[in-house]
Design an enzyme around this catalytic site. Structure first.
Site, PDB file in Angstrom:
ATOM      1  N   PHE A 139       0.812  -1.223   0.000  1.00 53.01           N
ATOM      2  CA  PHE A 139       0.000   0.000   0.000  1.00 53.01           C
ATOM      3  C   PHE A 139       0.845   1.274   0.000  1.00 53.01           C
ATOM      4  O   PHE A 139       0.298   2.374   0.009  1.00 53.01           O
ATOM      5  CB  PHE A 139      -0.950  -0.004   1.201  1.00 53.01           C
ATOM      6  N   ASN A 180      -7.567   6.990   7.461  1.00 52.94           N
ATOM      7  CA  ASN A 180      -7.734   6.966   8.917  1.00 52.94           C
ATOM      8  C   ASN A 180      -7.363   8.279   9.610  1.00 52.94           C
ATOM      9  O   ASN A 180      -7.033   8.307  10.786  1.00 52.94           O
ATOM     10  CB  ASN A 180      -7.005   5.756   9.508  1.00 52.94           C
ATOM     11  N   HIS A 214      -2.027  10.848  11.727  1.00 56.08           N
ATOM     12  CA  HIS A 214      -0.792  10.120  12.039  1.00 56.08           C
ATOM     13  C   HIS A 214      -0.264  10.587  13.382  1.00 56.08           C
ATOM     14  O   HIS A 214      -0.364  11.776  13.702  1.00 56.08           O
ATOM     15  CB  HIS A 214       0.273  10.402  10.975  1.00 56.08           C
TER      16      HIS A 214
HETATM   17  P1  GTP Z   1       0.443   6.331  10.962  1.00 64.04           P
HETATM   18  O1  GTP Z   1       0.195   7.046  12.254  1.00 64.04           O
HETATM   19  O2  GTP Z   1      -0.155   7.007   9.764  1.00 64.04           O
HETATM   20  O3  GTP Z   1       1.913   6.005  10.784  1.00 64.04           O
HETATM   21  O4  GTP Z   1      -0.362   4.970  11.106  1.00 64.04           O
HETATM   22  P2  GTP Z   1      -0.009   3.725  12.024  1.00 64.04           P
HETATM   23  O5  GTP Z   1       1.301   3.962  12.725  1.00 64.04           O
HETATM   24  O6  GTP Z   1      -1.201   3.449  12.861  1.00 64.04           O
HETATM   25  O7  GTP Z   1       0.158   2.565  10.952  1.00 64.04           O
HETATM   26  P3  GTP Z   1       1.432   2.230  10.049  1.00 64.04           P
HETATM   27  O8  GTP Z   1       2.564   3.138  10.356  1.00 64.04           O
HETATM   28  O9  GTP Z   1       1.648   0.773  10.107  1.00 64.04           O
HETATM   29  O10 GTP Z   1       0.868   2.556   8.586  1.00 64.04           O
HETATM   30  C1  GTP Z   1       0.871   3.894   8.106  1.00 64.04           C
HETATM   31  C2  GTP Z   1      -0.408   4.142   7.353  1.00 64.04           C
HETATM   32  O11 GTP Z   1      -0.450   3.292   6.226  1.00 64.04           O
HETATM   33  C3  GTP Z   1      -1.676   3.838   8.113  1.00 64.04           C
HETATM   34  O12 GTP Z   1      -2.112   4.862   8.939  1.00 64.04           O
HETATM   35  C4  GTP Z   1      -2.660   3.573   6.997  1.00 64.04           C
HETATM   36  O13 GTP Z   1      -3.183   4.805   6.483  1.00 64.04           O
HETATM   37  C5  GTP Z   1      -1.781   2.930   5.954  1.00 64.04           C
HETATM   38  N1  GTP Z   1      -1.916   1.478   6.046  1.00 64.04           N
HETATM   39  C6  GTP Z   1      -1.382   0.664   6.977  1.00 64.04           C
HETATM   40  N2  GTP Z   1      -1.724  -0.600   6.763  1.00 64.04           N
HETATM   41  C7  GTP Z   1      -2.496  -0.587   5.652  1.00 64.04           C
HETATM   42  C8  GTP Z   1      -3.166  -1.582   4.914  1.00 64.04           C
HETATM   43  O14 GTP Z   1      -3.107  -2.775   5.217  1.00 64.04           O
HETATM   44  N3  GTP Z   1      -3.852  -1.154   3.808  1.00 64.04           N
HETATM   45  C9  GTP Z   1      -3.909   0.148   3.439  1.00 64.04           C
HETATM   46  N4  GTP Z   1      -4.607   0.496   2.354  1.00 64.04           N
HETATM   47  N5  GTP Z   1      -3.304   1.123   4.130  1.00 64.04           N
HETATM   48  C10 GTP Z   1      -2.610   0.750   5.205  1.00 64.04           C
HETATM   49 MG    MG Z   2       3.030   4.585  11.787  1.00 60.49          MG
END
Ligand code: GTP
Ligand code: MG
Length: 153
Positions: free
Chosen positions: A57, A113, A116
């Site tokens: 993604f 979502n 961040h």
């Molecule tokens: P951030 O605060 O935005 O960094 O989010 P996070 O720390 O809760 O999650 P992570 O760092 O793992 O992923 C960053 C962002 O990538 C997420 O907030 C989502 O918007 C996106 N993301 C993560 N996992 C997925 C997934 O499985 N599918 C999709 N479409 N987007 C994802």
């Molecule tokens: Mg993150």
């Protein structure tokens, strides 16, 4: 005390949730030490999410962040703000996010979502340095305004 990098993503801005999101942090007692609105360059977005570059993604995530609708980049300061900030934001997938969290109250899609927040001290340090110059970070006391300057003549 510590600092965390928090960013309202383009969907949060387009849905006009900026004020409500900022209020969550203010009402918890955290101090806003930097804020700006901008459309990040692809280079900035890629570096910000560089840990996820191998994920399927990643391309879509960078495209979403750089779409042209701005983000609101912020630095919040206070006790345990990194861990507490993550709790205020809620789980990555809104399906798992507590209803009292920002994602749990306002979002339904992992790809949209809203917000961040840094996930650890090291990522917070990296992200604050990436998004802000040192002189953009303010130091001040909350709960008081500075004394007026007295005229001397
Ligand atoms: P951030 O605060 O935005 O960094 O989010 P996070 O720390 O809760 O999650 P992570 O760092 O793992 O992923 C960053 C962002 O990538 C997420 O907030 C989502 O918007 C996106 N993301 C993560 N996992 C997925 C997934 O499985 N599918 C999709 N479409 N987007 C994802
Ligand atoms: Mg993150």
């Amino acid at each position: 005390t510590e600092r965390s990098f928090v960013m309202i993503k383009p969907d949060g801005v387009s849905r006009q949730l900026v004020g409500k999101i900022i209020s969550r942090f203010e009402e918890r007692g955290y101090k806003l030490v930097a804020i700006k609105s901008l459309t990040p360059s692809p280079a900035l977005a890629k570096e910000h999410y560089s840990d996820l570059s191998a994920r399927p993604f990643y391309g879509g995530l960078v495209k979403y962040i750089t779409s042209g609708t701005p983000v609101v980049a912020m630095v919040w300061e206070g006790k345990d703000v990194i861990k507490q900030g993550r709790r205020i934001v809620g789980a990555t997938n809104p399906l798992d996010a507590h209803p009292g969290s920002i994602r749990g109250q306002y979002s339904v899609s992992v790809g949209r979502n809203l917000i961040h927040a840094s996930d650890a001290f090291d990522s917070a340090t990296k992200e604050i340095g990436l998004w802000f110059a040192p002189e953009e970070l303010s130091e001040y006391e909350v709960g008081q305004i500075s004394k007026p300057v007295m005229r001397t003549e």
